[in-house]
Design a protein around this motif. Structure first.
Motif, PDB file in Angstrom:
ATOM      1  N   GLY A   1     -30.071  71.233 136.980  1.00  8.74           N
ATOM      2  CA  GLY A   1     -31.487  70.873 136.971  1.00  8.74           C
ATOM      3  C   GLY A   1     -32.371  72.091 136.799  1.00  8.74           C
ATOM      4  N   LYS A   2     -32.074  73.142 137.561  1.00 11.37           N
ATOM      5  CA  LYS A   2     -32.890  74.362 137.497  1.00 11.37           C
ATOM      6  C   LYS A   2     -32.754  75.038 136.132  1.00 11.37           C
ATOM      7  CE  LYS A   2     -34.869  74.634 141.577  1.00 11.37           C
ATOM      8  NZ  LYS A   2     -36.292  74.183 141.643  1.00 11.37           N
ATOM      9  N   GLY A   3     -31.521  75.093 135.618  1.00 13.64           N
ATOM     10  CA  GLY A   3     -31.292  75.714 134.309  1.00 13.64           C
ATOM     11  C   GLY A   3     -31.933  74.906 133.196  1.00 13.64           C
ATOM     12  N   GLY A   4     -31.857  73.599 133.295  1.00 14.66           N
ATOM     13  CA  GLY A   4     -32.489  72.738 132.293  1.00 14.66           C
ATOM     14  C   GLY A   4     -33.991  72.944 132.272  1.00 14.66           C
ATOM     15  N   ALA A   5     -34.573  73.065 133.450  1.00 11.79           N
ATOM     16  CA  ALA A   5     -36.025  73.281 133.525  1.00 11.79           C
ATOM     17  C   ALA A   5     -36.404  74.620 132.893  1.00 11.79           C
ATOM     18  CB  ALA A   5     -36.496  73.216 134.976  1.00 11.79           C
ATOM     19  N   LEU A   6     -35.562  75.635 133.063  1.00  9.89           N
ATOM     20  CA  LEU A   6     -35.855  76.941 132.451  1.00  9.89           C
ATOM     21  C   LEU A   6     -35.868  76.836 130.930  1.00  9.89           C
ATOM     22  CD1 LEU A   6     -33.663  79.342 134.650  1.00  9.89           C
ATOM     23  CD2 LEU A   6     -36.147  79.037 134.721  1.00  9.89           C
ATOM     24  N   ALA A   7     -34.889  76.147 130.385  1.00 10.52           N
ATOM     25  CA  ALA A   7     -34.820  75.974 128.929  1.00 10.52           C
ATOM     26  C   ALA A   7     -36.027  75.178 128.439  1.00 10.52           C
ATOM     27  CB  ALA A   7     -33.520  75.272 128.554  1.00 10.52           C
ATOM     28  N   PHE A   8     -36.352  74.121 129.166  1.00  9.41           N
ATOM     29  CA  PHE A   8     -37.525  73.311 128.817  1.00  9.41           C
ATOM     30  C   PHE A   8     -38.789  74.179 128.804  1.00  9.41           C
ATOM     31  CE2 PHE A   8     -41.222  71.224 130.775  1.00  9.41           C
ATOM     32  CZ  PHE A   8     -41.574  70.370 129.747  1.00  9.41           C
ATOM     33  N   MET A   9     -38.946  74.989 129.829  1.00 17.25           N
ATOM     34  CA  MET A   9     -40.164  75.803 129.954  1.00 17.25           C
ATOM     35  C   MET A   9     -40.310  76.787 128.795  1.00 17.25           C
ATOM     36  SD  MET A   9     -42.145  75.155 132.574  1.00 17.25           S
ATOM     37  CE  MET A   9     -42.969  76.696 132.969  1.00 17.25           C
ATOM     38  N   ARG A  10     -39.200  77.369 128.362  1.00 20.40           N
ATOM     39  CA  ARG A  10     -39.287  78.324 127.248  1.00 20.40           C
ATOM     40  C   ARG A  10     -39.788  77.625 125.989  1.00 20.40           C
ATOM     41  NH1 ARG A  10     -34.820  80.844 129.927  1.00 20.40           N
ATOM     42  NH2 ARG A  10     -33.314  79.483 128.915  1.00 20.40           N
ATOM     43  N   SER A  11     -39.226  76.455 125.701  1.00 17.41           N
ATOM     44  CA  SER A  11     -39.659  75.736 124.494  1.00 17.41           C
ATOM     45  C   SER A  11     -41.077  75.221 124.637  1.00 17.41           C
ATOM     46  CB  SER A  11     -38.693  74.583 124.193  1.00 17.41           C
ATOM     47  OG  SER A  11     -37.447  75.114 123.778  1.00 17.41           O
ATOM     48  N   LEU A  12     -41.428  74.761 125.831  1.00 15.64           N
ATOM     49  CA  LEU A  12     -42.807  74.314 126.062  1.00 15.64           C
ATOM     50  C   LEU A  12     -43.777  75.463 125.800  1.00 15.64           C
ATOM     51  CD1 LEU A  12     -44.397  71.786 127.386  1.00 15.64           C
ATOM     52  CD2 LEU A  12     -44.550  73.277 129.385  1.00 15.64           C
ATOM     53  N   ALA A  13     -43.395  76.650 126.255  1.00 10.68           N
ATOM     54  CA  ALA A  13     -44.247  77.828 126.081  1.00 10.68           C
ATOM     55  C   ALA A  13     -44.445  78.131 124.599  1.00 10.68           C
ATOM     56  CB  ALA A  13     -43.631  79.025 126.797  1.00 10.68           C
ATOM     57  N   LEU A  14     -43.349  78.116 123.846  1.00  7.21           N
ATOM     58  CA  LEU A  14     -43.441  78.473 122.433  1.00  7.21           C
ATOM     59  C   LEU A  14     -44.225  77.421 121.651  1.00  7.21           C
ATOM     60  CD1 LEU A  14     -39.818  79.859 121.936  1.00  7.21           C
ATOM     61  CD2 LEU A  14     -41.937  81.125 122.408  1.00  7.21           C
ATOM     62  N   GLU A  15     -44.003  76.160 122.000  1.00  9.69           N
ATOM     63  CA  GLU A  15     -44.695  75.073 121.315  1.00  9.69           C
ATOM     64  C   GLU A  15     -46.210  75.152 121.531  1.00  9.69           C
ATOM     65  OE1 GLU A  15     -42.295  71.271 121.534  1.00  9.69           O
ATOM     66  OE2 GLU A  15     -44.211  70.553 122.300  1.00  9.69           O
ATOM     67  N   ASN A  16     -46.635  75.700 122.648  1.00  6.61           N
ATOM     68  CA  ASN A  16     -48.057  75.688 123.004  1.00  6.61           C
ATOM     69  C   ASN A  16     -48.685  77.073 123.073  1.00  6.61           C
ATOM     70  OD1 ASN A  16     -48.711  72.715 123.729  1.00  6.61           O
ATOM     71  ND2 ASN A  16     -46.703  73.130 124.639  1.00  6.61           N
ATOM     72  N   ALA A  17     -47.980  78.072 122.527  1.00  4.29           N
ATOM     73  CA  ALA A  17     -48.431  79.454 122.670  1.00  4.29           C
ATOM     74  C   ALA A  17     -49.766  79.721 121.974  1.00  4.29           C
ATOM     75  CB  ALA A  17     -47.366  80.416 122.145  1.00  4.29           C
ATOM     76  N   ARG A  18     -50.093  78.942 120.969  1.00  4.67           N
ATOM     77  CA  ARG A  18     -51.365  79.158 120.252  1.00  4.67           C
ATOM     78  C   ARG A  18     -52.499  78.328 120.834  1.00  4.67           C
ATOM     79  NH1 ARG A  18     -50.073  81.488 115.043  1.00  4.67           N
ATOM     80  NH2 ARG A  18     -48.353  82.890 115.549  1.00  4.67           N
ATOM     81  N   SER A  19     -52.228  77.647 121.926  1.00  9.87           N
ATOM     82  CA  SER A  19     -53.246  76.769 122.522  1.00  9.87           C
ATOM     83  C   SER A  19     -53.852  77.337 123.801  1.00  9.87           C
ATOM     84  CB  SER A  19     -52.634  75.396 122.835  1.00  9.87           C
ATOM     85  OG  SER A  19     -52.129  74.808 121.660  1.00  9.87           O
ATOM     86  N   GLY A  20     -53.612  78.616 124.055  1.00 15.09           N
ATOM     87  CA  GLY A  20     -54.175  79.210 125.274  1.00 15.09           C
ATOM     88  C   GLY A  20     -53.401  78.835 126.523  1.00 15.09           C
ATOM     89  N   ILE A  21     -52.203  78.314 126.318  1.00 14.11           N
ATOM     90  CA  ILE A  21     -51.394  77.862 127.460  1.00 14.11           C
ATOM     91  C   ILE A  21     -50.192  78.791 127.605  1.00 14.11           C
ATOM     92  CG2 ILE A  21     -49.946  75.976 128.342  1.00 14.11           C
ATOM     93  CD1 ILE A  21     -51.754  74.109 126.565  1.00 14.11           C
ATOM     94  N   THR A  22     -49.953  79.266 128.808  1.00 10.56           N
ATOM     95  CA  THR A  22     -48.723  80.008 129.064  1.00 10.56           C
ATOM     96  C   THR A  22     -47.819  79.167 129.967  1.00 10.56           C
ATOM     97  OG1 THR A  22     -49.443  81.148 131.070  1.00 10.56           O
ATOM     98  CG2 THR A  22     -49.982  82.194 128.950  1.00 10.56           C
ATOM     99  N   ALA A  23     -46.526  79.363 129.795  1.00 11.43           N
ATOM    100  CA  ALA A  23     -45.548  78.640 130.617  1.00 11.43           C
ATOM    101  C   ALA A  23     -44.440  79.614 130.989  1.00 11.43           C
ATOM    102  CB  ALA A  23     -44.973  77.450 129.844  1.00 11.43           C
ATOM    103  N   ASN A  24     -44.329  79.882 132.259  1.00 10.47           N
ATOM    104  CA  ASN A  24     -43.343  80.853 132.750  1.00 10.47           C
ATOM    105  C   ASN A  24     -42.604  80.291 133.962  1.00 10.47           C
ATOM    106  OD1 ASN A  24     -43.968  83.395 131.119  1.00 10.47           O
ATOM    107  ND2 ASN A  24     -46.005  82.855 131.897  1.00 10.47           N
ATOM    108  N   SER A  25     -41.423  80.819 134.169  1.00 10.27           N
ATOM    109  CA  SER A  25     -40.611  80.376 135.306  1.00 10.27           C
ATOM    110  C   SER A  25     -40.285  81.563 136.199  1.00 10.27           C
ATOM    111  CB  SER A  25     -39.300  79.763 134.807  1.00 10.27           C
ATOM    112  OG  SER A  25     -39.559  78.681 133.935  1.00 10.27           O
TER     113      SER A  25
END
Ligand code: NAD
Length: 245
Positions: free
Chosen positions: A160-184
């Motif tokens: 669960g924890k590892g899956g969330a980390l992978a999710f967060m990285r892709s979420l971050a990249l998908e939204n990096a141009r929208s002023g949104i950061t996503a870090n774990s």
């Protein structure tokens, strides 16, 4: 520095230990904090204690694993600028510690529900508003169990924890141009009464002590602030030097 006074933050699982520390610190920096917990009394007590100290806090009890409840709650809260996904298994020993062969599908479903689906549910509920406003901060509290793995009998928790980390990285990249950061934040051995990591691992912490909720909260305050806009898609190990990278 790290002024959060214009921000609204939602901290999940903030009814005790690490989540409470995060909620209190974000409120001390000026944020209006929605204190989530699946246990109503805990959420209300923490929100009240923040208000007593002069902060702005509102209890927001709901179960992060219930996507409908998350959506309804977030709609009621309104715009969320900072989401801290902290709800998970930890100090209250809600986690089953057993070798994988002794676990059942119900055991691993429970671990993955809160540690992965809980993160997806909350992110999904707040993200559209962040994109619309062109600003957002998502922080997920993870574990070394999700990065390095562990032999302490928490394989589904690691998943669960590892899956969330992978999710967060892709979420971050998908939204990096929208002023949104996503870090774990991948936590090591914490001083929250947890029996999650003991013995050999405890003795091997280079800085010679366990982490505290205050250690986690300080990093969250930075990651929630304007000043951290160039850090995204990262997994930061907060572990007293256990896992140099
Ligand atoms: N304590 C540690 O040693 C440690 C180590 C590494 C990572 N972590 C992670 O840090 C985070 C916080 O850990 P902690 O020790 O403070 O945990 P904790 O168990 O002490 O507190 C977690 C809080 O989350 C709430 N919660 C649980 N399920 C929920 C749900 N479905 N919806 C909403 N709230 C829910 C609980 O009621 C509890 O108040 C967790 O994600 C945990 O996995 C903790």
């Amino acid at each position: 520095m790290f002024d959060l006074s214009r921000r609204t933050a939602l901290v999940t699982g903030a009814g005790q230990n690490i989540g409470t520390g995060i909620a209190r610190t974000l409120a001390a920096r000026g944020a209006t904090v929605y204190v989530n917990d699946v246990l109503v009394d805990r959420a209300e007590a923490v929100a009240e204690s923040i208000r007593v100290d002069g902060g702005h806090a509102v209890a927001a009890p709901f179960d992060v694993t219930d996507s409908g409840a998350v959506g309804t709650a977030v709609a009621g809260i309104g715009p969320v600028d900072v989401l801290v996904n902290n709800a998970g298994n930890g100090g209250d020993r809600s986690m089953v510690l057993k070798p994988f062969l002794d676990l059942t599908p119900d055991d691993w479903r429970a671990a993955i529900d809160v540690n992965l689906y809980g993160v997806l549910n909350c992110c999904h509920a707040v993200l559209a508003g962040m994109v619309e406003r062109g600003w957002g901060r998502v922080i997920t509290i993870s574990s070394l169990a999700g990065t390095m793995g562990t032999r302490l009998g928490v394989t589904p928790y690691s998943a669960g924890k590892g899956g969330a980390l992978a999710f967060m990285r892709s979420l971050a990249l998908e939204n990096a141009r929208s002023g949104i950061t996503a870090n774990s934040i991948a936590l090591g051995l914490m001083d929250t009464g947890s029996g999650e990591t003991t013995g050999e691992i405890a003795r091997s912490i280079p800085v010679g002590r366990r982490g505290t909720p205050a250690d986690v909260a300080a990093l969250c305050a930075y990651l929630a602030a304007d000043e951290s806009s160039w850090i995204t898609a990262q997994t930061i190990h907060l572990d007293g030097g256990v896992s140099p990278t």
